[in-house]
Design a protein around this motif. Structure first.
Motif, PDB file in Angstrom:
ATOM      1  N   GLN A 406      82.720 -19.971 -46.520  1.00  0.00           N
ATOM      2  CA  GLN A 406      82.197 -20.830 -45.464  1.00  0.00           C
ATOM      3  C   GLN A 406      82.335 -20.144 -44.109  1.00  0.00           C
ATOM      4  OE1 GLN A 406      84.164 -24.572 -43.796  1.00  0.00           O
ATOM      5  NE2 GLN A 406      82.522 -25.480 -45.023  1.00  0.00           N
ATOM      6  N   LEU A 407      81.235 -20.114 -43.372  1.00  0.00           N
ATOM      7  CA  LEU A 407      81.230 -19.631 -42.001  1.00  0.00           C
ATOM      8  C   LEU A 407      81.122 -20.827 -41.076  1.00  0.00           C
ATOM      9  CD1 LEU A 407      81.157 -17.170 -40.078  1.00  0.00           C
ATOM     10  CD2 LEU A 407      78.646 -17.262 -40.240  1.00  0.00           C
ATOM     11  N   GLU A 408      82.060 -20.961 -40.160  1.00  0.00           N
ATOM     12  CA  GLU A 408      82.154 -22.157 -39.320  1.00  0.00           C
ATOM     13  C   GLU A 408      82.205 -21.782 -37.843  1.00  0.00           C
ATOM     14  OE1 GLU A 408      85.451 -25.723 -38.529  1.00  0.00           O
ATOM     15  OE2 GLU A 408      85.340 -24.715 -40.485  1.00  0.00           O
ATOM     16  N   TRP A 409      81.472 -22.534 -37.049  1.00  0.00           N
ATOM     17  CA  TRP A 409      81.476 -22.379 -35.591  1.00  0.00           C
ATOM     18  C   TRP A 409      81.791 -23.725 -34.959  1.00  0.00           C
ATOM     19  CZ3 TRP A 409      78.253 -24.937 -32.120  1.00  0.00           C
ATOM     20  CH2 TRP A 409      78.290 -24.484 -30.791  1.00  0.00           C
ATOM     21  N   ARG A 410      82.667 -23.695 -33.950  1.00  0.00           N
ATOM     22  CA  ARG A 410      83.054 -24.941 -33.287  1.00  0.00           C
ATOM     23  C   ARG A 410      83.118 -24.715 -31.786  1.00  0.00           C
ATOM     24  NH1 ARG A 410      87.556 -25.670 -35.572  1.00  0.00           N
ATOM     25  NH2 ARG A 410      86.990 -27.205 -37.156  1.00  0.00           N
ATOM     26  N   GLN A 411      82.597 -25.689 -31.025  1.00  0.00           N
ATOM     27  CA  GLN A 411      82.671 -25.636 -29.568  1.00  0.00           C
ATOM     28  C   GLN A 411      83.264 -26.942 -29.051  1.00  0.00           C
ATOM     29  OE1 GLN A 411      79.092 -24.589 -27.508  1.00  0.00           O
ATOM     30  NE2 GLN A 411      79.898 -25.115 -25.484  1.00  0.00           N
ATOM     31  N   VAL A 412      84.202 -26.807 -28.129  1.00  0.00           N
ATOM     32  CA  VAL A 412      84.860 -27.964 -27.516  1.00  0.00           C
ATOM     33  C   VAL A 412      84.595 -27.937 -26.021  1.00  0.00           C
ATOM     34  CG1 VAL A 412      87.037 -29.160 -27.122  1.00  0.00           C
ATOM     35  CG2 VAL A 412      86.679 -27.923 -29.273  1.00  0.00           C
ATOM     36  N   ARG A 413      84.162 -29.085 -25.487  1.00  0.00           N
ATOM     37  CA  ARG A 413      83.967 -29.241 -24.041  1.00  0.00           C
ATOM     38  C   ARG A 413      84.771 -30.459 -23.595  1.00  0.00           C
ATOM     39  NH1 ARG A 413      79.686 -26.661 -21.604  1.00  0.00           N
ATOM     40  NH2 ARG A 413      79.501 -28.358 -20.108  1.00  0.00           N
ATOM     41  N   ASN A 414      85.835 -30.182 -22.846  1.00  0.00           N
ATOM     42  CA  ASN A 414      86.690 -31.246 -22.347  1.00  0.00           C
ATOM     43  C   ASN A 414      86.412 -31.435 -20.858  1.00  0.00           C
ATOM     44  OD1 ASN A 414      89.074 -33.066 -23.017  1.00  0.00           O
ATOM     45  ND2 ASN A 414      89.847 -31.985 -21.215  1.00  0.00           N
ATOM     46  N   ARG A 415      85.675 -32.481 -20.544  1.00  0.00           N
ATOM     47  CA  ARG A 415      85.281 -32.759 -19.159  1.00  0.00           C
ATOM     48  C   ARG A 415      86.067 -33.958 -18.647  1.00  0.00           C
ATOM     49  NH1 ARG A 415      84.310 -28.494 -19.347  1.00  0.00           N
ATOM     50  NH2 ARG A 415      82.370 -27.328 -19.165  1.00  0.00           N
ATOM     51  N   GLU A 416      86.870 -33.707 -17.617  1.00  0.00           N
ATOM     52  CA  GLU A 416      87.692 -34.765 -17.029  1.00  0.00           C
ATOM     53  C   GLU A 416      87.471 -34.822 -15.530  1.00  0.00           C
ATOM     54  OE1 GLU A 416      91.671 -35.129 -18.231  1.00  0.00           O
ATOM     55  OE2 GLU A 416      91.419 -34.102 -20.162  1.00  0.00           O
ATOM     56  N   ASN A 417      87.864 -35.947 -14.953  1.00  0.00           N
ATOM     57  CA  ASN A 417      87.722 -36.085 -13.514  1.00  0.00           C
ATOM     58  C   ASN A 417      88.808 -35.343 -12.748  1.00  0.00           C
ATOM     59  OD1 ASN A 417      89.642 -37.977 -14.516  1.00  0.00           O
ATOM     60  ND2 ASN A 417      89.526 -39.130 -12.599  1.00  0.00           N
ATOM     61  N   ILE A 418      89.869 -34.917 -13.443  1.00  0.00           N
ATOM     62  CA  ILE A 418      90.927 -34.125 -12.818  1.00  0.00           C
ATOM     63  C   ILE A 418      90.712 -32.665 -13.229  1.00  0.00           C
ATOM     64  CG2 ILE A 418      93.411 -33.772 -12.598  1.00  0.00           C
ATOM     65  CD1 ILE A 418      93.793 -36.701 -13.355  1.00  0.00           C
ATOM     66  N   PRO A 419      90.285 -31.801 -12.308  1.00  0.00           N
ATOM     67  CA  PRO A 419      89.838 -30.447 -12.681  1.00  0.00           C
ATOM     68  C   PRO A 419      90.855 -29.619 -13.445  1.00  0.00           C
ATOM     69  CG  PRO A 419      89.143 -30.960 -10.442  1.00  0.00           C
ATOM     70  CD  PRO A 419      90.076 -32.067 -10.863  1.00  0.00           C
ATOM     71  N   ILE A 420      92.150 -29.774 -13.148  1.00  0.00           N
ATOM     72  CA  ILE A 420      93.135 -28.903 -13.803  1.00  0.00           C
ATOM     73  C   ILE A 420      93.312 -29.228 -15.281  1.00  0.00           C
ATOM     74  CG2 ILE A 420      94.404 -28.464 -11.670  1.00  0.00           C
ATOM     75  CD1 ILE A 420      96.495 -30.485 -12.624  1.00  0.00           C
ATOM     76  N   PHE A 421      92.713 -30.305 -15.765  1.00  0.00           N
ATOM     77  CA  PHE A 421      92.776 -30.650 -17.184  1.00  0.00           C
ATOM     78  C   PHE A 421      91.493 -30.268 -17.939  1.00  0.00           C
ATOM     79  CE2 PHE A 421      95.819 -34.135 -15.718  1.00  0.00           C
ATOM     80  CZ  PHE A 421      96.936 -33.372 -16.039  1.00  0.00           C
ATOM     81  N   GLN A 422      90.498 -29.791 -17.247  1.00  0.00           N
ATOM     82  CA  GLN A 422      89.246 -29.434 -17.907  1.00  0.00           C
ATOM     83  C   GLN A 422      89.390 -28.095 -18.630  1.00  0.00           C
ATOM     84  OE1 GLN A 422      85.997 -29.390 -15.148  1.00  0.00           O
ATOM     85  NE2 GLN A 422      86.269 -31.524 -14.506  1.00  0.00           N
ATOM     86  N   TYR A 423      88.743 -28.006 -19.778  1.00  0.00           N
ATOM     87  CA  TYR A 423      88.743 -26.718 -20.481  1.00  0.00           C
ATOM     88  C   TYR A 423      87.585 -26.674 -21.474  1.00  0.00           C
ATOM     89  CZ  TYR A 423      90.710 -29.030 -24.624  1.00  0.00           C
ATOM     90  OH  TYR A 423      90.899 -29.850 -25.704  1.00  0.00           O
ATOM     91  N   ASP A 424      87.203 -25.464 -21.850  1.00  0.00           N
ATOM     92  CA  ASP A 424      86.219 -25.199 -22.898  1.00  0.00           C
ATOM     93  C   ASP A 424      86.877 -24.330 -23.961  1.00  0.00           C
ATOM     94  OD1 ASP A 424      84.237 -26.575 -21.536  1.00  0.00           O
ATOM     95  OD2 ASP A 424      83.523 -24.774 -20.494  1.00  0.00           O
ATOM     96  N   ASN A 425      86.353 -24.420 -25.168  1.00  0.00           N
ATOM     97  CA  ASN A 425      86.889 -23.592 -26.251  1.00  0.00           C
ATOM     98  C   ASN A 425      85.795 -23.326 -27.276  1.00  0.00           C
ATOM     99  OD1 ASN A 425      88.678 -22.105 -27.734  1.00  0.00           O
ATOM    100  ND2 ASN A 425      89.821 -23.845 -28.537  1.00  0.00           N
ATOM    101  N   LYS A 426      85.831 -22.144 -27.864  1.00  0.00           N
ATOM    102  CA  LYS A 426      84.915 -21.793 -28.944  1.00  0.00           C
ATOM    103  C   LYS A 426      85.705 -21.110 -30.053  1.00  0.00           C
ATOM    104  CE  LYS A 426      80.716 -21.196 -26.164  1.00  0.00           C
ATOM    105  NZ  LYS A 426      79.634 -20.254 -25.735  1.00  0.00           N
ATOM    106  N   VAL A 427      85.348 -21.456 -31.282  1.00  0.00           N
ATOM    107  CA  VAL A 427      86.038 -20.915 -32.448  1.00  0.00           C
ATOM    108  C   VAL A 427      84.998 -20.438 -33.452  1.00  0.00           C
ATOM    109  CG1 VAL A 427      87.607 -21.411 -34.361  1.00  0.00           C
ATOM    110  CG2 VAL A 427      88.011 -22.453 -32.123  1.00  0.00           C
ATOM    111  N   LEU A 428      85.210 -19.266 -34.004  1.00  0.00           N
ATOM    112  CA  LEU A 428      84.376 -18.739 -35.086  1.00  0.00           C
ATOM    113  C   LEU A 428      85.306 -18.363 -36.232  1.00  0.00           C
ATOM    114  CD1 LEU A 428      81.508 -17.963 -35.990  1.00  0.00           C
ATOM    115  CD2 LEU A 428      81.979 -15.652 -35.138  1.00  0.00           C
TER     116      LEU A 428
END
Length: 438
Positions: A406-428
């Motif tokens: 199995q080949l898996e790709w995942r993307q996470v977008r964490n959008r918050e109103n407090i900038p220091i908690f925002q983050y993006d992530n990608k996994v392959l």
């Protein structure tokens, strides 16, 4: 056991047609929905009024109910239904044979043989019925064995943001108007990793109770402080209330982070499948759950989480799809920053074959939280609003009957109103899955 139950249904239909034409409308297949043929009332001699319907005439088709219980692995429920059938008393060879086949499907060989002999001596069954009795004796009655399944998953992958770092060079908190430089360790850091996952599941009783254990470990090449090991164990109990199908499950588990116990949790869930008149491929259910999370290395972060989720599921051969929408409430046990949280979640999942060999999966989840209090008075004077979206796509290729790549790709977008908690992530990730059981 379930394979034996599926084979008994067409046999019982043949016997019912041969032994009692008046019962030919009786559906023996689990999927049949035709109503049973009403009994012909015996005329009462005048001037005595006709007797009212007996409880037997008002009784639903117990044979179908018992067969459905066997097909779902609820053998104890099938035995209870069988006892009710015996209490009403069979009237002809077809009904006696129904009882015998049910006893055999439940593994009650002695009881089934007594009923077979009763049919042969009390009635004069046609040759077709005698042949089926002979065939059943040669085949033997089912013997209950706990079904067990296991799977082993080995994977190698790359993660872009292991530490959930933020894409900021500077930040401002406290309302003093000053910008502070963000340290490098709080910015996204990438690494490769290896995972091992083991899942075990087994029948616990003859009534469909299941037990399961899940072990998962992830090891990074460089960032050892983010290595994780989790162990969860639980049980699942199916039951019915009239036409409502229900499942109750309980789970306990623990998670270590960087070699230290980080989190422990427990969960209770109840899933109710609604008895709606839908096509066999569709199912509507409601899930309610309660969870307790205990953080062993953090203070004031323990919480109790409740959820209520509605789900619409579609299943037809190798194609599956599910839509879920839920309400969430996270009650802080102590003085957690931001206090309690309330929110909602949305989930979309689909799986379908792609060509002759490949199988594709697509999974979209979104979760939204809103805190009840200012996150940190005097430092972050805002209610925290979290909005997390995860998109996952996977492509599987079978290597045989018991393994697949199995080949898996995942993307996470964490959008918050407090900038220091925002983050993006990608996994392959590329994984090999091996499974088996009996």
């Amino acid at each position: 056991m379930r394979r034996v139950a599926a084979l008994l249904a067409p046999l019982a239909l043949t016997l019912a047609l041969a032994a009692a034409p008046a019962q030919a409308q009786r559906g023996v297949d689990d999927a049949a929905e035709s109503a049973p043929t009403p009994p012909v009332p015996t005329p009462a001699p005048a001037p005595t009024p006709a007797p009212p319907e007996t409880p037997r005439q008002l009784e639903p088709d117990l044979y179908l109910e018992a067969m459905q219980a066997i097909a779902e692995g609820r053998n104890n429920d099938a035995s209870s239904t069988l006892a009710r059938m015996l209490a009403y008393g069979p009237r002809h060879a077809g009904e006696w044979l129904d009882l015998a086949l049910l006893q055999c499907a439940l593994g009650h060989a002695d009881e089934a043989e007594q009923l077979f002999q009763h049919i042969e001596t009390r009635f004069d069954p046609p040759q077709g019925i005698r042949d089926i009795i002979v065939q059943q004796r040669q085949q033997g009655c089912a013997q209950w064995r706990a079904q067990r399944q296991w799977s082993l998953n080995l994977a190698r992958g790359h993660e872009r943001n292991v530490n959930q770092g933020v894409n900021l060079d500077t930040y401002n908190i406290g309302g003093d108007g000053r910008d502070y430089e963000l340290e490098a360790r709080y910015r996204p850091q990438a690494d490769r990793y290896t995972t091992v996952a083991l899942d075990l599941m087994s029948d616990l009783t003859q009534n469909g109770d299941l037990g399961f254990v899940q072990l998962y470990a992830r090891h990074y090449d460089r960032m050892d402080e983010y290595n994780t090991i989790s162990l969860f164990a639980g049980a699942d109990h199916p039951w019915r209330y009239r036409h409502w199908r229900l499942r109750t499950s309980a789970l306990v588990g623990a998670l270590s982070l960087g070699g230290r116990l980080y989190q422990a949790q427990g969960q209770l869930q109840l899933r109710v499948t609604l008895p709606l008149a839908l096509p066999p491929s569709l199912e509507v259910s409601v899930l309610g759950g309660l969870s307790h999370v205990n953080y062993r290395t953090l203070s004031d972060f323990d919480s109790n989480i409740s959820e209520l989720r509605g789900m619409l599921a579609y299943r037809r051969e190798a194609r599956q799809a599910q839509l879920s929408l839920g309400w969430l409430n996270d009650h802080a046990v102590s003085a957690r920053p931001g206090g309690n949280r309330a929110g909602w979640s949305l989930g979309l999942y689909g799986r379908l074959p792609l060509g002759r060999q490949f199988e594709g999966e697509l999974d979209l989840t979104r979760q939204h939280w809103v805190g009840s209090n200012v996150y940190s008075p005097g430092l972050i004077d805002q209610l925290r609003r979290q909005d997390n979206t995860t998109l996952r796509a996977a492509l599987s290729y079978p290597l045989g009957t018991s393994s697949a790549l199995q080949l898996e790709w995942r993307q996470v977008r964490n959008r918050e109103n407090i900038p220091i908690f925002q983050y993006d992530n990608k996994v392959l990730q590329l994984s090999w899955r091996w499974h088996g059981g009996r």
